[in-house]
Design a protein around this motif. Sequence first.
Motif, PDB file in Angstrom:
ATOM      1  N   ILE A  78       0.889  -0.887   0.123  1.00 62.32           N
ATOM      2  CA  ILE A  78      -0.413   0.596  -0.078  1.00 62.32           C
ATOM      3  C   ILE A  78       0.385   1.048  -0.215  1.00 62.32           C
ATOM      4  CG2 ILE A  78      -1.971   1.412   1.009  1.00 62.32           C
ATOM      5  CD1 ILE A  78      -2.883  -1.408   2.041  1.00 62.32           C
ATOM      6  N   ASP A  79       0.316   2.151  -0.654  1.00 58.79           N
ATOM      7  CA  ASP A  79       1.474   3.720  -0.771  1.00 58.79           C
ATOM      8  C   ASP A  79       1.141   4.723   0.215  1.00 58.79           C
ATOM      9  OD1 ASP A  79       2.225   5.711  -1.402  1.00 58.79           O
ATOM     10  OD2 ASP A  79       2.197   6.234  -3.478  1.00 58.79           O
ATOM     11  N   LEU A  80       1.158   5.073   1.388  1.00 56.11           N
ATOM     12  CA  LEU A  80       0.426   5.256   2.427  1.00 56.11           C
ATOM     13  C   LEU A  80      -0.062   6.623   1.608  1.00 56.11           C
ATOM     14  CD1 LEU A  80      -0.656   5.261   5.504  1.00 56.11           C
ATOM     15  CD2 LEU A  80       1.555   5.829   5.906  1.00 56.11           C
ATOM     16  N   THR A  81       1.161   7.158   0.807  1.00 62.70           N
ATOM     17  CA  THR A  81       0.651   8.648   0.578  1.00 62.70           C
ATOM     18  C   THR A  81      -0.275   8.580  -0.086  1.00 62.70           C
ATOM     19  OG1 THR A  81       2.075   8.893  -1.377  1.00 62.70           O
ATOM     20  CG2 THR A  81       2.682   9.138   0.667  1.00 62.70           C
ATOM     21  N   GLN A  82      -0.751   7.461  -1.091  1.00 67.91           N
ATOM     22  CA  GLN A  82      -2.032   7.371  -2.060  1.00 67.91           C
ATOM     23  C   GLN A  82      -3.714   6.929  -0.762  1.00 67.91           C
ATOM     24  OE1 GLN A  82      -2.033   8.956  -4.751  1.00 67.91           O
ATOM     25  NE2 GLN A  82       0.252   9.935  -3.840  1.00 67.91           N
ATOM     26  N   LEU A  84      -5.723   5.070   0.494  1.00 66.50           N
ATOM     27  CA  LEU A  84      -6.315   3.799   1.052  1.00 66.50           C
ATOM     28  C   LEU A  84      -7.292   3.038   0.089  1.00 66.50           C
ATOM     29  CD1 LEU A  84      -5.481   3.473   4.509  1.00 66.50           C
ATOM     30  CD2 LEU A  84      -3.534   3.391   2.448  1.00 66.50           C
ATOM     31  N   GLY A  85      -8.331   3.930   0.162  1.00 70.13           N
ATOM     32  CA  GLY A  85      -9.570   3.548  -0.464  1.00 70.13           C
ATOM     33  C   GLY A  85      -9.489   2.574  -2.286  1.00 70.13           C
ATOM     34  N   PRO A  86      -9.453   3.413  -3.096  1.00 71.02           N
ATOM     35  CA  PRO A  86      -9.061   2.365  -4.551  1.00 71.02           C
ATOM     36  C   PRO A  86      -7.763   1.790  -3.957  1.00 71.02           C
ATOM     37  CG  PRO A  86      -9.041   5.680  -4.213  1.00 71.02           C
ATOM     38  CD  PRO A  86      -8.834   4.723  -2.331  1.00 71.02           C
ATOM     39  N   GLN A  87      -7.459   1.590  -3.184  1.00 67.52           N
ATOM     40  CA  GLN A  87      -6.351   0.191  -3.412  1.00 67.52           C
ATOM     41  C   GLN A  87      -6.772  -1.332  -2.823  1.00 67.52           C
ATOM     42  OE1 GLN A  87      -2.085   2.114  -1.650  1.00 67.52           O
ATOM     43  NE2 GLN A  87      -3.501   3.949  -1.671  1.00 67.52           N
ATOM     44  N   GLY A  88      -7.325  -0.887  -1.704  1.00 69.92           N
ATOM     45  CA  GLY A  88      -8.529  -1.960  -1.624  1.00 69.92           C
ATOM     46  C   GLY A  88      -9.408  -3.127  -2.298  1.00 69.92           C
ATOM     47  N   PRO A  89     -10.067  -3.776  -2.126  1.00 67.70           N
ATOM     48  CA  PRO A  89     -10.447  -3.908  -0.297  1.00 67.70           C
ATOM     49  C   PRO A  89     -10.023  -4.542   0.369  1.00 67.70           C
ATOM     50  CG  PRO A  89     -11.512  -6.054  -1.901  1.00 67.70           C
ATOM     51  CD  PRO A  89     -10.900  -4.769  -3.186  1.00 67.70           C
ATOM     52  N   GLN A 118      -6.345   5.812  10.133  1.00 69.64           N
ATOM     53  CA  GLN A 118      -6.688   5.972  11.149  1.00 69.64           C
ATOM     54  C   GLN A 118      -8.509   6.308  10.687  1.00 69.64           C
ATOM     55  OE1 GLN A 118      -4.825   8.720  14.143  1.00 69.64           O
ATOM     56  NE2 GLN A 118      -4.851   6.483  15.133  1.00 69.64           N
ATOM     57  N   SER A 119      -8.605   7.225  10.018  1.00 74.60           N
ATOM     58  CA  SER A 119      -9.637   7.425   9.345  1.00 74.60           C
ATOM     59  C   SER A 119     -10.067   5.909   8.612  1.00 74.60           C
ATOM     60  CB  SER A 119      -9.732   8.557   9.323  1.00 74.60           C
ATOM     61  OG  SER A 119      -9.644   9.522   9.334  1.00 74.60           O
ATOM     62  N   TYR A 120      -9.060   6.050   7.328  1.00 75.34           N
ATOM     63  CA  TYR A 120      -9.782   5.404   7.260  1.00 75.34           C
ATOM     64  C   TYR A 120     -10.659   3.478   7.805  1.00 75.34           C
ATOM     65  CZ  TYR A 120      -9.679   0.688   3.333  1.00 75.34           C
ATOM     66  OH  TYR A 120     -10.010  -0.541   2.744  1.00 75.34           O
ATOM     67  N   VAL A 121      -9.025   2.803   8.976  1.00 71.86           N
ATOM     68  CA  VAL A 121      -9.732   2.268   9.840  1.00 71.86           C
ATOM     69  C   VAL A 121     -10.910   2.282  10.489  1.00 71.86           C
ATOM     70  CG1 VAL A 121      -8.799   0.820  11.618  1.00 71.86           C
ATOM     71  CG2 VAL A 121      -7.317   1.233  10.403  1.00 71.86           C
ATOM     72  N   SER A 122     -11.074   3.206  11.103  1.00 70.48           N
ATOM     73  CA  SER A 122     -12.723   4.031  11.313  1.00 70.48           C
ATOM     74  C   SER A 122     -13.401   3.307  10.750  1.00 70.48           C
ATOM     75  CB  SER A 122     -12.475   4.195  12.100  1.00 70.48           C
ATOM     76  OG  SER A 122     -11.567   5.438  13.457  1.00 70.48           O
ATOM     77  N   ALA A 123     -13.548   3.777   9.565  1.00 68.88           N
ATOM     78  CA  ALA A 123     -14.608   4.159   8.328  1.00 68.88           C
ATOM     79  C   ALA A 123     -15.193   2.261   7.571  1.00 68.88           C
ATOM     80  CB  ALA A 123     -14.217   4.833   7.657  1.00 68.88           C
ATOM     81  N   HIS A 124     -14.136   1.487   7.946  1.00 68.20           N
ATOM     82  CA  HIS A 124     -14.020   0.093   7.644  1.00 68.20           C
ATOM     83  C   HIS A 124     -13.906  -0.595   8.408  1.00 68.20           C
ATOM     84  CE1 HIS A 124     -13.112   2.600   4.434  1.00 68.20           C
ATOM     85  NE2 HIS A 124     -13.583   1.202   3.432  1.00 68.20           N
ATOM     86  N   PRO A 125     -14.683  -1.342   9.420  1.00 68.48           N
ATOM     87  CA  PRO A 125     -15.071  -2.089  10.956  1.00 68.48           C
ATOM     88  C   PRO A 125     -14.627  -3.407  10.664  1.00 68.48           C
ATOM     89  CG  PRO A 125     -17.195  -0.982  10.193  1.00 68.48           C
ATOM     90  CD  PRO A 125     -16.401  -0.426   9.924  1.00 68.48           C
ATOM     91  N   ASP A 126     -14.411  -4.094   8.593  1.00 67.32           N
ATOM     92  CA  ASP A 126     -14.309  -5.106   8.535  1.00 67.32           C
ATOM     93  C   ASP A 126     -12.492  -5.499   8.242  1.00 67.32           C
ATOM     94  OD1 ASP A 126     -16.703  -5.657   8.974  1.00 67.32           O
ATOM     95  OD2 ASP A 126     -17.728  -5.355   6.844  1.00 67.32           O
TER      96      ASP A 126
END
Length: 383
Positions: A78-82, A84-89, A118-126
């Motif tokens: 994962i590129d942390l500077t980009q 995260l959503g499009p790099q998933g799921p 942290q925002s991504y992790v909070s928004a994706h509890p699965d």
Amino acid sequence: MTHDCPHKRVRGLDTPEQKWHREGMNGSPVRARVRSLGCWGPDVRAQGGLLAQRQEVQEDEPGRVHTVLDHGVEVVKIDLTQPLGPQGPFDIILHKLSDVIVEAEHDSQSQQLLDNFQSYVSAHPDTVLLDPLPAMAKLLDRFVSCRIMSQLNSSLRDWRICSPPCLEVHSGNDLSSIQQAVIRQGLTFPLICKTRVAHGSYSHEMCLLFSAASLADIHPPCVLQSFVNHGAVLYKVFVVGDKHCCVERPSIKNFPSGPCDRKTIFFNSQKVSKPESNSDLTSVDEHMVDPPCPSSDAVAALVKELRAQLGMALFGVDVIINIGTHALTVIDINIFPGYEGMPQFFSSLLSHIQSVLDKHAAAGSHTTGGSSEETVGVCHPRS
């Protein structure tokens, strides 16, 4: 994540500067290197079954590198500077955000990267997060880790497991106050001085202090810890989920107890404890009796207690055997160590990941690895 999918998807964080170096295919040794974040340590060597026999690496879309292993684990950097959503799921995010956590205290860009994560992790509890950020942050602060170690004096007393007295030094403005605090806290010379931040190359720079006057050589914030004679033998306990092993390393030789006029000794702990170390600090008297090996039952009890306290699955513990009392003495706890000398590390990690994924799928809820029943796996770069 579907139950019939043959591959579990495991994500690791990466930055644009980080590169993977491969040394062959089809069972040949493969080494992967990253500088600060990601799925592999900076120097993970293929030893025995460390790496799976089949590696397939391909670019199927910009910024994504997939590695499919025999264990059925697909690794995507994962590129942390980009975003995260499009790099998933993501089924799992493997991370060691030590650099970002430390730098976020004084760098706005690092703080933004941490906030986005942290925002991504909070928004994706699965998505299963391995390991919890608060747990990692604890071990980055030696003030906190010393408090954790001090609790072992009571929780594991029946196992004769202890930790040396420690003193948190926040400021060096008043030398006499530090000297008085050393006495008040029951510390005895020699003392080892360690930096407060337990991350980065500077964190390995330490010194041995032999008198109250030598306390003028310290550079707060730092931790002072009573030095315990241990026959120049250190044991590194490597923990991977419910598995652990104990690896012997060279360590600092014995010194006479009590204050003396010896000058302060400055050293790098990483260099002193390398397997091939030949430092003068590790030389031993040929007439010295070797300390006993750690009890396997005591080490298992220690690992179980720390896993419960930390809520982490991949960490290291530095222990020694007091040559006077033979007590198992805990002197440091590390986030995701190098695992050099641990057999089947990678296989153990992948098995652990599989177990966590299976339990997560069965429970149908977000797992953070905090319980003693469910543990988590992390891959990291060595600091």
